[in-house]
Structure formats: C-alpha cells, structure tokens
Write a protein that holds these residues in place. Structure first.
Motif, PDB file in Angstrom:
ATOM      1  N   THR A  38      -7.005  16.367  10.464  1.00  0.00           N
ATOM      2  CA  THR A  38      -5.807  16.215   9.640  1.00  0.00           C
ATOM      3  C   THR A  38      -5.094  14.905   9.932  1.00  0.00           C
ATOM      4  N   ILE A  39      -5.016  14.529  11.211  1.00  0.00           N
ATOM      5  CA  ILE A  39      -4.358  13.261  11.563  1.00  0.00           C
ATOM      6  C   ILE A  39      -5.103  12.092  10.953  1.00  0.00           C
ATOM      7  N   SER A  40      -6.436  12.099  11.081  1.00  0.00           N
ATOM      8  CA  SER A  40      -7.214  10.962  10.572  1.00  0.00           C
ATOM      9  C   SER A  40      -7.159  10.873   9.046  1.00  0.00           C
ATOM     10  N   GLN A  41      -7.018  12.009   8.376  1.00  0.00           N
ATOM     11  CA  GLN A  41      -7.045  12.016   6.913  1.00  0.00           C
ATOM     12  C   GLN A  41      -5.662  11.965   6.279  1.00  0.00           C
ATOM     13  N   SER A  42      -4.652  12.464   6.969  1.00  0.00           N
ATOM     14  CA  SER A  42      -3.357  12.676   6.311  1.00  0.00           C
ATOM     15  C   SER A  42      -2.248  11.738   6.760  1.00  0.00           C
ATOM     16  N   ILE A  43      -2.298  11.248   8.017  1.00  0.00           N
ATOM     17  CA  ILE A  43      -1.192  10.413   8.501  1.00  0.00           C
ATOM     18  C   ILE A  43      -1.037   9.167   7.646  1.00  0.00           C
ATOM     19  N   GLY A  44      -2.178   8.492   7.366  1.00  0.00           N
ATOM     20  CA  GLY A  44      -2.107   7.286   6.532  1.00  0.00           C
ATOM     21  C   GLY A  44      -1.553   7.589   5.158  1.00  0.00           C
ATOM     22  N   SER A  45      -1.986   8.722   4.596  1.00  0.00           N
ATOM     23  CA  SER A  45      -1.499   9.103   3.275  1.00  0.00           C
ATOM     24  C   SER A  45       0.002   9.377   3.285  1.00  0.00           C
ATOM     25  N   LEU A  46       0.489  10.017   4.353  1.00  0.00           N
ATOM     26  CA  LEU A  46       1.917  10.314   4.442  1.00  0.00           C
ATOM     27  C   LEU A  46       2.745   9.040   4.545  1.00  0.00           C
ATOM     28  N   ILE A  47       2.294   8.106   5.396  1.00  0.00           N
ATOM     29  CA  ILE A  47       3.023   6.834   5.545  1.00  0.00           C
ATOM     30  C   ILE A  47       3.008   6.066   4.230  1.00  0.00           C
ATOM     31  N   SER A  48       1.797   5.943   3.651  1.00  0.00           N
ATOM     32  CA  SER A  48       1.673   5.233   2.379  1.00  0.00           C
ATOM     33  C   SER A  48       2.502   5.912   1.290  1.00  0.00           C
ATOM     34  N   GLN A  67      -7.277   0.520   7.863  1.00  0.00           N
ATOM     35  CA  GLN A  67      -6.563   1.799   7.944  1.00  0.00           C
ATOM     36  C   GLN A  67      -7.460   2.881   8.532  1.00  0.00           C
ATOM     37  N   GLY A  68      -8.743   2.907   8.118  1.00  0.00           N
ATOM     38  CA  GLY A  68      -9.675   3.896   8.646  1.00  0.00           C
ATOM     39  C   GLY A  68      -9.851   3.761  10.145  1.00  0.00           C
ATOM     40  N   ILE A  69      -9.900   2.507  10.623  1.00  0.00           N
ATOM     41  CA  ILE A  69     -10.064   2.277  12.066  1.00  0.00           C
ATOM     42  C   ILE A  69      -8.831   2.763  12.824  1.00  0.00           C
ATOM     43  N   PHE A  70      -7.643   2.372  12.358  1.00  0.00           N
ATOM     44  CA  PHE A  70      -6.411   2.786  13.032  1.00  0.00           C
ATOM     45  C   PHE A  70      -6.248   4.313  12.999  1.00  0.00           C
ATOM     46  N   SER A  71      -6.564   4.934  11.863  1.00  0.00           N
ATOM     47  CA  SER A  71      -6.417   6.388  11.742  1.00  0.00           C
ATOM     48  C   SER A  71      -7.349   7.115  12.702  1.00  0.00           C
ATOM     49  N   ALA A  72      -8.592   6.626  12.801  1.00  0.00           N
ATOM     50  CA  ALA A  72      -9.552   7.262  13.708  1.00  0.00           C
ATOM     51  C   ALA A  72      -9.098   7.153  15.154  1.00  0.00           C
ATOM     52  N   ARG A  73      -8.630   5.967  15.540  1.00  0.00           N
ATOM     53  CA  ARG A  73      -8.178   5.789  16.929  1.00  0.00           C
ATOM     54  C   ARG A  73      -6.935   6.636  17.219  1.00  0.00           C
ATOM     55  N   LEU A  74      -6.029   6.691  16.259  1.00  0.00           N
ATOM     56  CA  LEU A  74      -4.815   7.482  16.466  1.00  0.00           C
ATOM     57  C   LEU A  74      -5.153   8.962  16.620  1.00  0.00           C
ATOM     58  N   SER A  75      -6.029   9.466  15.765  1.00  0.00           N
ATOM     59  CA  SER A  75      -6.367  10.892  15.832  1.00  0.00           C
ATOM     60  C   SER A  75      -7.096  11.221  17.136  1.00  0.00           C
ATOM     61  N   GLN A  76      -8.038  10.390  17.534  1.00  0.00           N
ATOM     62  CA  GLN A  76      -8.811  10.683  18.743  1.00  0.00           C
ATOM     63  C   GLN A  76      -7.966  10.573  20.001  1.00  0.00           C
ATOM     64  N   ARG A  77      -7.090   9.575  20.068  1.00  0.00           N
ATOM     65  CA  ARG A  77      -6.224   9.459  21.238  1.00  0.00           C
ATOM     66  C   ARG A  77      -5.233  10.619  21.308  1.00  0.00           C
ATOM     67  N   THR A  78      -4.723  11.017  20.147  1.00  0.00           N
ATOM     68  CA  THR A  78      -3.759  12.124  20.118  1.00  0.00           C
ATOM     69  C   THR A  78      -4.397  13.416  20.599  1.00  0.00           C
ATOM     70  N   VAL A  79      -5.553  13.763  20.029  1.00  0.00           N
ATOM     71  CA  VAL A  79      -6.181  15.034  20.417  1.00  0.00           C
ATOM     72  C   VAL A  79      -6.760  14.969  21.816  1.00  0.00           C
TER      73      VAL A  79
END
Length: 612
Positions: A165-175, A112-124
């Motif tokens: 916020t994306i790296s820390q919160s998106i996973g929490s929101l989905i979960s 989850q940490g890997i996916f969150s980091a990639r999602l946040s960096q690609r988004t920004v």
C-alpha cells in the motif's frame, strides 16, 4: 482433577482456548489513530519522503502545465470569416513543449517508483524489527492464548500488505493533494463560474465515500482475522502431520481447511466488491461533472465569454481534479487492508511486555541455589486455581523430585520459578531474595531447564549446544556432549559437530534430540537444574546413559526433577507429592512407601498394576 497447565514451549492450545483469544483481542480500533501511528513510521524515513514529495511536486506542475499548452495549441487554429487560419510557428513550439513535458513526466515517474519502493521497504523493515522486538518481550501467557499461525500472519501478511500500500498509494496521495490544489487555482483563473459548477459534484463525492468507508471497513478487518486463523490451522497441520496421519484425519483436516478457506473467500468477495464499487461510483459522479462542464462551457463559448481551447483545458483540469479522488477510491481496498493489518500489528506492539522489576545486583554466577516457595496460590484461570497454598523449602545442592497426578501443578511450579507466570499470592525466594527483585535475565541464566518437548533450531549441532553459552570454546562444547552421552552419536554423523539440523532437528531421532538439549543445559552450567520429564521420550538404554550423566551433572546443584516414571527418582534426596494444589507428603522413597499414602498409591498404580 485440576486442569493441566500449559507448557510454555507447547505449540498447541493454551489456557482460555484459541478462538476465545482471537474473538476478544481482534476488535476494530480507531482508523485515524492507526493511520497516525503508521504515518509516524513513514516519517522515520523523512529524507526519502521529502524526496518523494519533491518528485511528486514536479510531476504535478508538469501535469498542470500540459492542459495549458494544449489550450495554446488549440487556440493556434482559428476560424476567421469562414476561413481556417493556423499559426504554424506557435503551434510547432506548443507541440514541442508538450512533448518535452510528457518526456520529463515519464522520467520523474520512474524516479517516483524508486523513491516509493525505498520508502515502503524502509518503513516495513523498521516496523517488522519493532514488531519482532516487542514479540520476544511478550509474556509466555500471550503465546499460550494466541494462535501461533495468527501471530506469524501479522509478521508476514499484514506487514506485506502495508508495504504494498505504501509503495502504490503514498505517491498517489501526495500527487492527489497537490493536483487538487493546483487544479482549483487554475480553474478559478479560467472561469470562477465553471469552477463552481464543477465543484457541485464534490459534496456528493464526499458524502458517498464517507458512507461507503464506514460500511466497508468491517469486512477488511474480518478478512485479516480469518486469514490469521487459516494460517494458524495450516501451521498446526504441518507441525502435527504425523499425528494427523496416524489417526487418519487427513479428510477431516482438509474439510476444516476448506471451511475456513470458504469463509475467507466469502468475506474476501464481500470486501473486494465493496472496495471495487468505490471506483465506478466516483467515476460516475465525475463523468456527470464533465457533462455539466461541457454543457455550460459550450453555452459560455457561444456567448463569446471563453474560447474552445479554454473549454478543452478546463475539462482536462476538471479531470485532474477528480482523478486523485478516483485513484484513492480504486485503491481503497488496499488501503483498508493495510489499515486493518496495521491495527493487528499495533495490537501486538501495545500488549504489555513481560514485567521485569528486578533491581537487585544479584548475578547468576553468585546464586547458591536455596529455593523457598511460600504459600503459593495460582491459577491460569481466575476461577480454576491450580496451586492452593503450595509451600516447599529446597536447600542448596539438594535433589528434589516432584510427582503427582496429571494436572496437579508440577509444571506450574517450574513456570512460576522461572517467572513465565506470576503467582496470584505468596512469594518465591532464591537465596532468601524474592525472585521479583532479581533481574529476569540473571534469574533465568541461573536456571537450566530440560523439557520433555525438545526444542532445537536450524543450524549446526555445535550451534545448538552452544545456545546455552554462546561464548563457550569448542572443547567445552565437546565436554558437555560427553557428559550428556551425546558425543558418540555426534561423531558418527558425516559432519560431526558441524552437521546441519533440519527445522526442529527432525533429521535426528527423538532420543538424540533430547541428548542435545541435555548437553545444552550442561554447557550452560546453571546453579539450579530443572528436569521436566527429561527422559520420558528416550528408550531404556538411552535413559540409563542419561541417568548416569545426570548424577555427575546434578552434583552440587539444586535439582528439581518432575517425572511420571517413578523409577527415575528413587535416589532423590526428597520426593514431594503434590495433590490438590498442595504438598500432600514428602520424604525418601522408602519412607513414602512405608506411609502407604499418595505416593504409595501412585507407585502401586504404576508398578503393581503392571504385574497383573
């Protein structure tokens, strides 16, 4: 006296005032609309997003399985006729399964940490690219009316807040969504009555969080605005450090910084306190719900309706149900900061770009250089006109000098010719064609500008000269430097044309920097040349070198020379004097002196006054 028009390359105050622009522009927007735009950026990395959702789904299922296994393990221990009985085989299997669940959960948590980091960096990264792409297409007026430090704050601080916020919160929101749904389903299976009791606190949770949201949001947006102002002040003090020191204003600058910093501190404290209150409030409401479950669950167990293991499992599921709400509440400060930053970013993106309605086929290399200003009216502020019916016809290849008092509109003419600003009335033509019909790229490629304020970029001297024509061969770069009388000092440098320049070229003298900008204009080989106080920052000897180079440079080119030093324009084909936003008089130097009009007064002020 008319107001002094802003220089498009000036990093100081523009028309309308700095703080006025911030106050008027930074109004809160609809949070739902901003969130929708933010989600559209996240959606561009849909495969990573779906991968994160799959990982969170597995983690949620593992999390939901754990209380069920714990219930089985607890129910393996029974009390029969005052004798404790333990199903050892079943208990060991339950414990092994529970260990496996927790081990798998840890592995997927790492994923989850890997996916969150990639999602946040690609988004920004996409957002930052789009923001900068929109930024460079904004009209010059936008930069004249907004603090540069605030613009940079949007590009850096606001984007970084969104990334965090994306790296820390998106996973929490989905979960959280998956966990809430799964927990309710399982709780209903265990005991519909206990489920209703547990959900009785949800209404209170929604009511409290809704009220707190409306109250807190204004503080987080205010915090971002003040941070932008603070960055703008720092940027001013850094770029103007010599001026600050020369006027002994260090204490005043520090005091102003401290005042802004204190304002940011107070606003930040209010915002963080409000954001921090959410977590404890949600925990308090959740704990009240646990008390209700424990009390009613114990009574149900006493009646024999449920087992002790069921009560334990139900409490754990109830915690899992309330945990996502508490997590979101605890991260609410970060979420609000990100939304406030996103509002500021989208405000830039939604600003209308510089208009370019030129549809003609005119190319820069085909421009001859005939220019005609026809009854031009313009003002940076609607109620303060600078040009009031300005008309001037310039023939191809002529050298025209434009003079006048400060604020008379000399630089404004350049701003309008290059379409940095649009006239309020009248029209400007080049070779008989309205400049609004000429594509801006072609129009500006046909015009070379040398400003009083030198603009050099980090890189080599060769790269800075080639900025005027990036595909120019090395021999053309050297030839341009020789025309500008810059080759001699360049070759004396340790690395010659490969010498690296500091930011703004501060490792060169003012005169050397000006010679490089002139060499850049020479290399660009424009059909129209504009010299806006080009020699005012160099010494007399360097000025003589530049003047001799300019004679050759301006040959067969339409040249507009804006100058305060009247000694530099005596050989112009025509001298145009602007007064009151109009052409007051024009002619050669000797003719205007003989008329004893506006030009004569300017000349006497500059030269005769020096003799007394």
């Amino acid at each position: 006296m008319p107001p002094m028009p802003p220089n498009p390359n000036n990093k100081q105050q523009g028309p309308g005032g700095r703080h006025a622009a911030l106050v008027n522009a930074e109004k809160p927007r609809n949070a739902k609309e901003t969130l929708g735009k933010l989600l559209s950026y996240i959606g561009r990395s849909r495969y990573i997003f779906f991968g994160l959702m799959a990982v969170m789904l597995i983690m949620t299922l593992l999390g939901l399985a754990a209380p069920y296994i714990q219930q089985i393990a607890i129910d393996c221990i029974t009390l029969d006729k005052d004798k404790l009985s333990v199903n050892t085989d079943k208990l060991m299997k339950s414990l092994i399964a529970l260990g496996g669940v927790y081990l798998l959960n840890s592995a997927f948590s790492y994923m989850q940490g890997i996916f969150s980091a990639r999602l946040s960096q690609r988004t920004v990264s996409t957002m930052r690219r789009d923001l900068f792409g929109d930024l460079v297409r904004l009209p010059i007026k936008y930069f004249d009316t907004h603090k540069h430090g605030d613009i940079m704050s949007r590009m850096t601080n606001d984007v970084e807040n969104i990334s965090n916020t994306i790296s820390q919160s998106i996973g929490s929101l989905i979960s959280g969504v998956l966990t809430v749904i799964g927990s309710i389903v399982i709780m209903l299976i265990y005991s519909p009555l206990l489920t209703l009791i547990s959900l009785s606190t949800v209404v209170l949770t929604i009511f409290v969080s809704g009220k707190m949201t409306k109250f807190m949001r204004k503080y987080f947006l205010e915090q971002q605005i003040i941070l932008g102002r603070l960055n703008g002040h720092v940027e001013e003090m850094v770029t103007g450090c010599r001026t600050v020191a020369s006027y002994s204003k260090e204490k005043a600058a520090a005091q102003q910084f401290n005042e802004m910093s204190d304002e940011l501190r107070k606003t930040g404290i209010r915002a963080q306190i409000c954001g921090g209150v959410m977590g404890p409030l949600m925990n308090c409401i959740s704990n009240f719900g646990f008390v209700l479950i424990a009390a009613f669950g114990g009574w149900f167990s006493f009646k024999g309706w449920i087992t002790v293991g069921t009560i334990q499992a139900f409490i754990l599921y109830s915690k899992q149900f309330s945990r996502p709400i508490n997590e979101i509440a605890n991260q609410y400060a970060n979420i609000q900061t990100a939304i406030a930053g996103a509002e500021r970013i989208f405000e830039v993106m939604e600003t209308k770009p510089e208009p370019d309605d030129g549809k003609s086929e005119m190319k820069a290399e085909n421009v001859r250089g005939d220019i005609d200003f026809e009854d031009i009216r313009f003002g940076y502020d609607a109620d303060k006109p600078v040009l009031k019916g300005f008309s001037l016809e310039i023939e191809q290849g002529r050298k025209i000098a434009i003079v006048g008092a400060t604020g008379s509109g000399k630089t404004t003419i350049v701003n309008l010719l290059t379409r940095f600003y649009e006239p309020d009335g009248g029209r400007i033509t080049v070779d008989g064609m309205d400049i609004t019909d000429i594509p801006k790229d072609e129009l500006r490629r046909s015009i070379g500008i040398v400003l009083q304020d030198t603009v050099l970029f980090r890189g080599t001297i060769e790269e800075n000269i080639r900025y005027g024509r990036e595909d120019a061969p090395e021999e053309d770069v050297i030839r341009a430097a020789r025309h500008a009388n810059a080759d001699e000092f360049i070759r004396r440098l340790p690395d010659g044309y490969k010498t690296q320049l500091a930011e703004g070229g501060t490792n060169l003298s003012q005169g050397q920097r000006q010679l490089l900008t002139i060499a850049r204009a020479v290399l660009a080989d424009p059909k129209i040349l504009i010299l806006d106080e080009a020699t005012s920052s160099v010494d007399t000897r360097t000025e003589m070198h530049i003047q001799s180079a300019m004679v050759a440079l301006m040959k067969n080119r339409t040249s507009l020379i804006i100058a305060h030093r009247l000694s530099t324009i005596r050989d112009a084909d025509t001298i145009v004097v602007i007064d009151g936003g109009r052409v007051a008089e024009s002619g050669r130097h000797e003719e205007l002196i003989a008329k004893k009009g506006c030009y004569y007064d300017l000349y006497q002020t500059q030269f005769a006054g020096n003799k007394t």
